[in-house]
Design an enzyme around this catalytic site. Structure first.
Site, PDB file in Angstrom:
ATOM      1  N   GLN A  85      49.275  69.405 -79.666  1.00  0.00           N
ATOM      2  CA  GLN A  85      49.507  68.127 -80.327  1.00  0.00           C
ATOM      3  C   GLN A  85      48.323  67.198 -80.082  1.00  0.00           C
ATOM      4  O   GLN A  85      47.943  66.943 -78.934  1.00  0.00           O
ATOM      5  CB  GLN A  85      50.772  67.446 -79.813  1.00  0.00           C
ATOM      6  CG  GLN A  85      51.109  66.184 -80.623  1.00  0.00           C
ATOM      7  CD  GLN A  85      52.161  65.321 -79.970  1.00  0.00           C
ATOM      8  OE1 GLN A  85      51.918  64.716 -78.932  1.00  0.00           O
ATOM      9  NE2 GLN A  85      53.341  65.228 -80.585  1.00  0.00           N
ATOM     10  N   TYR A 129      51.559  55.359 -82.298  1.00  0.00           N
ATOM     11  CA  TYR A 129      50.153  55.671 -82.033  1.00  0.00           C
ATOM     12  C   TYR A 129      49.325  55.466 -83.299  1.00  0.00           C
ATOM     13  O   TYR A 129      49.839  55.038 -84.330  1.00  0.00           O
ATOM     14  CB  TYR A 129      50.040  57.077 -81.462  1.00  0.00           C
ATOM     15  CG  TYR A 129      50.770  57.216 -80.145  1.00  0.00           C
ATOM     16  CD1 TYR A 129      50.614  56.259 -79.133  1.00  0.00           C
ATOM     17  CD2 TYR A 129      51.670  58.249 -79.913  1.00  0.00           C
ATOM     18  CE1 TYR A 129      51.299  56.352 -77.932  1.00  0.00           C
ATOM     19  CE2 TYR A 129      52.368  58.344 -78.713  1.00  0.00           C
ATOM     20  CZ  TYR A 129      52.183  57.391 -77.730  1.00  0.00           C
ATOM     21  OH  TYR A 129      52.874  57.469 -76.552  1.00  0.00           O
ATOM     22  N   GLY A 174      63.329  68.888 -75.899  1.00  0.00           N
ATOM     23  CA  GLY A 174      62.441  68.266 -74.937  1.00  0.00           C
ATOM     24  C   GLY A 174      62.890  68.506 -73.511  1.00  0.00           C
ATOM     25  O   GLY A 174      62.597  69.539 -72.914  1.00  0.00           O
TER      26      GLY A 174
END
Length: 357
Positions: free
Chosen positions: A98, A178, A309
């Site tokens: 990523q 972001y 996750g």
């Protein structure tokens, strides 16, 4: 039969199961953004995932936003990541990197004294994680057009280096407030040039970056993560339904490896129902899933694979535990972003202890 444990094609990769590991910041890299032997072990332990997606990796030093996060800019960083991919592949795994440029969600102490960059000079609310603890964000500097082209090229070169390091593909982090989402969202982008204003212009940066990444890896080795209305890191958009409908519609014929959609809270819009029909490819759903809820999503054809996750963090052999119905280890949240130690990182027990790399 469990849908989670059946194969699925993800771009060039054929995953043996649909239990994917989410990108999770762990802050175990060196001050110079180099991953170490513990990170090799961490990912190798979890190679039974249908696909591993790494923690966010900064494409250039300008994109760093947290202490002890890794990069993919220098030869040393590339060499360190090669050890990770070799260990994962040795255990039959598949792994994407990523790419995460934090933009305004950073601090000069993380950028060798430089001011963080953004589409517009708008200070976000909140605090940055720095070498001296949490400190308030500062007002970022607006990127000019030449600099935007340079950042796009940073993603291009980072993709090239990720493939050189042996990764099976790359994911663009376009969520969590972001830089890509800063361009995409009206609350953080008040530009009046070709990168601001209309939804077409605000989406341009994301599309330019994806194009650059695809030019290096091939579109079928590029995925994108989005999270409409997550509103993390002080990000807001006046018309998120319009914004994400447009963006995903533009991706329809790109033949990307996947679209990764993580929803948080309870948005009024059912974004999965809205976006999945617009995307012509593998659709991944993440955020807060259990084995049962993920199975139902797959059985109801709402997703092609599920992204886990914290359960994968605490259970390195998560697909096997799902297969045999084993109890899950509980994640120790106090160690999620701890200093570079093994505790809460590579010491979670597996049903059958794996070889240590």
């Amino acid at each position: 039969m469990s849908q989670l444990l059946t194969p699925v094609r993800i771009g060039r990769v054929v995953a043996p199961n649909r239990v994917l590991m989410a990108p999770m910041t762990r802050s175990r890299a060196s001050e110079g953004g180099v991953v170490g032997d513990m990170t090799v072990t961490y990912y190798a332990q979890r190679a039974g995932a249908g696909l591993l997606i790494t923690e966010g990796v900064f494409p250039s030093a300008w994109g760093k936003g947290y202490v002890n996060t890794p990069g993919i800019e220098t030869e040393e960083q590339v060499a360190a990541w090669k050890k990770v991919t070799e260990a994962v592949h040795a255990r039959g795994g598949r792994i994407f990197m990523q790419l995460m440029h934090c933009g305004r969600v950073s601090h000069p102490s993380l950028l060798n004294g430089q001011t963080p960059v953004a589409p517009s000079a708008i200070k976000p609310e909140g605090q940055a994680w720095t070498p001296v603890g949490q400190v308030d964000f500062e007002t970022p500097r607006e990127l000019n057009l030449e600099e935007i082209a340079g950042v796009v090229d940073d993603y291009r070169q980072a993709t090239r280096r990720a493939i050189e390091a042996g990764f099976d593909g790359v994911e663009l982090h376009a969520a969590s407030g972001y830089l890509p989402e800063q361009f995409l969202s009206s609350g953080s982008n008040q530009r009046t040039d070709l990168y601001g204003g209309s939804v077409e212009n605000r989406a341009r940066f994301v599309l330019d970056v994806l194009d650059a990444m695809a030019s290096e890896a091939g579109a079928d080795r590029v995925g994108i993560k989005i999270s409409p209305e997550m509103n993390y890191n002080s990000i807001t958009d006046a018309a998120p339904e319009e914004t994400y409908t447009y963006l995903v519609g533009q991706l329809r014929e790109w033949n990307l490896a996947y679209l990764h959609v993580a929803l948080f809270g309870n948005p009024a819009v059912d974004y999965h129902a809205l976006l999945r029909p617009l995307f012509n490819g593998t659709y991944l759903i993440g955020s807060g899933l259990t084995q049962e809820s993920a199975e139902k999503l797959l059985q109801d054809k709402k997703a092609d694979a599920a992204v886990f996750g914290a359960p994968f963090l605490a259970n390195p052999d998560l697909p096997e535990r799902f297969r045999v119905g084993a109890e899950l280890n509980a994640p120790d949240r106090s160690t999620f972003f701890a200093p570079p130690t093994a505790k809460g990182y590579i010491d979670y027990p597996a049903l059958v202890p794996a070889e240590v790399y």
